[in-house]
Design an enzyme around this catalytic site. Structure first.
Site, PDB file in Angstrom:
ATOM      1  N   TRP A 149      24.079  50.183 -38.824  1.00 52.36           N
ATOM      2  CA  TRP A 149      23.987  51.279 -39.791  1.00 52.36           C
ATOM      3  C   TRP A 149      22.725  52.103 -39.565  1.00 52.36           C
ATOM      4  O   TRP A 149      22.750  53.326 -39.692  1.00 52.36           O
ATOM      5  CB  TRP A 149      24.017  50.725 -41.218  1.00 52.36           C
ATOM      6  CG  TRP A 149      25.405  50.431 -41.703  1.00 52.36           C
ATOM      7  CD1 TRP A 149      26.501  50.148 -40.941  1.00 52.36           C
ATOM      8  CD2 TRP A 149      25.846  50.395 -43.059  1.00 52.36           C
ATOM      9  NE1 TRP A 149      27.595  49.930 -41.735  1.00 52.36           N
ATOM     10  CE2 TRP A 149      27.225  50.069 -43.040  1.00 52.36           C
ATOM     11  CE3 TRP A 149      25.215  50.581 -44.277  1.00 52.36           C
ATOM     12  CZ2 TRP A 149      27.982  49.946 -44.203  1.00 52.36           C
ATOM     13  CZ3 TRP A 149      25.965  50.451 -45.442  1.00 52.36           C
ATOM     14  CH2 TRP A 149      27.333  50.144 -45.408  1.00 52.36           C
ATOM     15  N   LYS A 151      27.873  47.254 -50.541  1.00 51.64           N
ATOM     16  CA  LYS A 151      28.984  46.357 -50.243  1.00 51.64           C
ATOM     17  C   LYS A 151      29.116  45.305 -51.329  1.00 51.64           C
ATOM     18  O   LYS A 151      28.128  44.703 -51.760  1.00 51.64           O
ATOM     19  CB  LYS A 151      28.775  45.662 -48.894  1.00 51.64           C
ATOM     20  CG  LYS A 151      29.887  44.658 -48.561  1.00 51.64           C
ATOM     21  CD  LYS A 151      29.810  44.171 -47.140  1.00 51.64           C
ATOM     22  CE  LYS A 151      28.641  43.254 -46.878  1.00 51.64           C
ATOM     23  NZ  LYS A 151      28.596  42.793 -45.489  1.00 51.64           N
ATOM     24  N   ASP A 173      15.508  43.630 -43.583  1.00 51.05           N
ATOM     25  CA  ASP A 173      16.401  42.477 -43.430  1.00 51.05           C
ATOM     26  C   ASP A 173      15.575  41.203 -43.313  1.00 51.05           C
ATOM     27  O   ASP A 173      14.442  41.224 -42.800  1.00 51.05           O
ATOM     28  CB  ASP A 173      17.305  42.617 -42.206  1.00 51.05           C
ATOM     29  CG  ASP A 173      18.557  41.763 -42.322  1.00 51.05           C
ATOM     30  OD1 ASP A 173      19.643  42.335 -42.565  1.00 51.05           O
ATOM     31  OD2 ASP A 173      18.465  40.522 -42.210  1.00 51.05           O
TER      32      ASP A 173
END
Length: 206
Positions: free
Chosen positions: A62, A161, A80
């Site tokens: 992404w 998500k 992350d």
């Protein structure tokens, strides 16, 4: 199906997946890049000049799409828990977004700048225990929504998500309370058997 057969079936499906092959040919790090490409082609989320925050970025698919479409005209900040090979035009913070210290690092990098787009493709390590996995997914989504509410520009957008299941309806209602428009997206690159769905919120309510 025993564990070894299940693993072999997944590997075979992955290797023969058209999006996996397409991603490799195009130089994307994951097939997930095509999920964002499809959504952005439809909703025009990535706009040069805006700051983009990519939560749950590794391995970087992404972030690659965002940086390419920004054409070097603004900033992408990726976060992350796992390490991520550098992406040109992307500033990376390695750490657990659930921890206050990592949030503070991200906020320091923003330097007070408001964000045009928050992307959250975060997912926990899947245990196979559906109740636990769903609770972890919802917790990450709630953290990303809280960040978006605090840092988005008034006309900004938030793409997150989720897995359909317990807590999904409540989260959808909360997004409708925060954003003027909320839509669901299930891109073609999402496998049919996957329970994942993306919610898109646009323009904060005042």
């Amino acid at each position: 199906m025993n564990r070894s057969r299940s693993s072999s079936a997944w590997l075979n499906e992955h290797v023969n997946d058209a999006y996996v092959q397409q991603a490799r040919a195009a130089g994307y790090r994951s097939r997930a890049a095509y999920k964002l490409i499809e959504i952005d082609d439809k909703d025009h989320l990535i706009r040069p000049g805006e700051v983009i925050v990519d939560l749950g970025a590794a391995p970087g698919g992404w972030s690659q799409v965002a940086a390419q479409r920004m054409q070097g005209k603004s900033r992408v900040i990726a976060v992350d828990l796992l390490d991520m090979t550098p992406v040109r035009g992307v500033t990376f913070v390695q750490g657990d977004f659930r921890e206050q210290e990592v949030l503070q690092q991200l906020e320091a990098l923003l330097g007070g700048d408001r964000v045009g787009l928050v992307l959250s493709d975060m997912s926990p390590n899947i245990s196979g225990i559906s109740v636990c996995d769903q609770a972890r997914v919802m917790h990450l989504a709630e953290l990303s929504l809280d960040f978006a509410r605090n840092w988005l520009k008034p006309e900004g957008a938030f793409l997150v998500k989720l897995f359909q299941g317990h807590g999904f309806t409540d989260f959808l209602q909360e997004m409708r309370r925060i954003f003027k428009t909320v839509a669901s997206r299930k891109p073609d690159a999402s496998r049919d058997r996957s329970p994942e769905v993306y919610l898109l919120g646009k323009t904060l309510k005042t």
